[in-house]
Scaffold this motif. Structure first.
Motif, PDB file in Angstrom:
ATOM      1  N   MET A  38       0.809  -1.227   0.000  1.00  0.00           N
ATOM      2  CA  MET A  38       0.000   0.000   0.000  1.00  0.00           C
ATOM      3  C   MET A  38       0.840   1.274   0.000  1.00  0.00           C
ATOM      4  O   MET A  38       0.290   2.377  -0.053  1.00  0.00           O
ATOM      5  CB  MET A  38      -0.975   0.007   1.185  1.00  0.00           C
ATOM      6  CG  MET A  38      -0.343   0.066   2.541  1.00  0.00           C
ATOM      7  SD  MET A  38      -1.616  -0.143   3.836  1.00  0.00           S
ATOM      8  CE  MET A  38      -0.628   0.122   5.322  1.00  0.00           C
ATOM      9  N   TYR A  52      -3.838   2.464   2.856  1.00  0.00           N
ATOM     10  CA  TYR A  52      -4.889   1.495   2.536  1.00  0.00           C
ATOM     11  C   TYR A  52      -4.769   1.118   1.066  1.00  0.00           C
ATOM     12  O   TYR A  52      -4.324   1.913   0.224  1.00  0.00           O
ATOM     13  CB  TYR A  52      -6.277   2.081   2.787  1.00  0.00           C
ATOM     14  CG  TYR A  52      -7.412   1.143   2.431  1.00  0.00           C
ATOM     15  CD1 TYR A  52      -7.810   0.135   3.303  1.00  0.00           C
ATOM     16  CD2 TYR A  52      -8.067   1.237   1.199  1.00  0.00           C
ATOM     17  CE1 TYR A  52      -8.824  -0.747   2.971  1.00  0.00           C
ATOM     18  CE2 TYR A  52      -9.089   0.363   0.855  1.00  0.00           C
ATOM     19  CZ  TYR A  52      -9.464  -0.623   1.752  1.00  0.00           C
ATOM     20  OH  TYR A  52     -10.473  -1.504   1.417  1.00  0.00           O
ATOM     21  N   GLY A  53      -5.179  -0.089   0.740  1.00  0.00           N
ATOM     22  CA  GLY A  53      -5.298  -0.493  -0.659  1.00  0.00           C
ATOM     23  C   GLY A  53      -3.986  -0.831  -1.336  1.00  0.00           C
ATOM     24  O   GLY A  53      -3.003  -1.202  -0.697  1.00  0.00           O
ATOM     25  N   ILE A  67      -6.191  -4.534   2.817  1.00  0.00           N
ATOM     26  CA  ILE A  67      -7.589  -4.474   2.379  1.00  0.00           C
ATOM     27  C   ILE A  67      -8.536  -4.852   3.509  1.00  0.00           C
ATOM     28  O   ILE A  67      -9.494  -4.133   3.806  1.00  0.00           O
ATOM     29  CB  ILE A  67      -7.815  -5.397   1.159  1.00  0.00           C
ATOM     30  CG1 ILE A  67      -6.930  -4.935  -0.005  1.00  0.00           C
ATOM     31  CG2 ILE A  67      -9.287  -5.408   0.750  1.00  0.00           C
ATOM     32  CD1 ILE A  67      -6.926  -5.871  -1.196  1.00  0.00           C
TER      33      ILE A  67
END
Length: 246
Positions: free
Chosen positions: A26, A31-32, A64
């Protein structure tokens, strides 16, 4: 793309497991998925692949979703864990795309069958992929709730007869007796035993994964994933790292 390469005499390892966290993908987003970070890690894998080393990978899903965190917020634990497993498949597909963009044949192999996007786990087929110098990314953990991707990585490493498990970490260059980010006097270990890791609660992997590695005499090598060329260096016996073994 090519599937053949010659073993580099600079390394003692023929087949290895690379375990990285989902958070490693990430970047600084929090995030992600961060495509430039994924590309950087893929290039680290490429340097080792070019040495002729057979590579397995397991990537966590914490960037995630984490089942344990979901359970802490009231979600049913089993459901949360399955959601976390699906997150690891997303990460595996992202890494596959990056590796194949570099010309490396790659297979995503899931413990939860989803034939339209990846292969189901069949041990003999996975071994054959490795023999053909394809990178195998094992996704969905063990396929069972209550087990972490650390345990999944050790399990697959044992099943694939890997020479060692490489734990790529961001921000640390090995195993310390305390958090080096919080304690200036933290001591780094060059070598440490499984029993010492468990007794001191050092957090290299969860206790189940450490016990499984110990039972199968699988050495765990903790190294800095964010150091340029770090993966190749540690396989060549260079750089800074910690070896966890008997």
């Amino acid at each position: 793309m090519t599937e053949t390469s010659t073993q580099d005499p600079a390394t003692q390892y023929q087949r290895v497991m690379l375990k990285i966290s989902g958070e490693a993908l990430m970047g600084d987003q929090g995030y992600g998925l961060h495509p430039p970070t994924i590309q950087r890690i893929a290039k680290e894998v490429q340097t080792v692949h070019e040495m002729g080393v057979e590579i397995c990978m397991v990537i966590g899903g914490g960037n995630i979703f984490r089942g344990l965190q979901g359970a802490a917020q009231g979600m049913e634990r089993t459901t949360g864990d399955y959601m976390g497993m699906l997150a690891t498949v997303l990460n595996a597909l992202a890494m596959q795309s990056a590796l194949e963009g570099l010309g490396i044949f790659t297979r995503v192999i899931s413990a939860i069958p989803m034939d339209q996007v990846c292969e189901p786990y069949i041990r003999r087929r996975a071994v054959r992929h490795l023999e053909k110098k394809r990178v195998c990314i094992f996704a969905a953990g063990t396929g069972n709730p209550y087990f972490t991707t650390d345990t999944g990585a050790v399990l697959r490493a044992s099943e694939m007869s890997c020479d060692a498990i490489f734990m790529g970490k961001n921000g640390v260059d090995g195993v310390y007796d305390k958090d080096p980010a919080k304690h200036d006097d933290a001591k780094r270990y060059d070598k440490i035993t499984y029993d010492e890791v468990l007794a001191q609660h050092l957090g290299v992997m969860d206790a189940t994964a450490i016990a499984l590695a110990q039972g199968n005499s699988q050495p765990i090598i903790v190294f800095p994933l964010d150091e340029p060329d770090g993966f190749r260096k540690v396989l060549a016996g260079e750089g800074t790292f910690t070896t966890v073994s008997g």
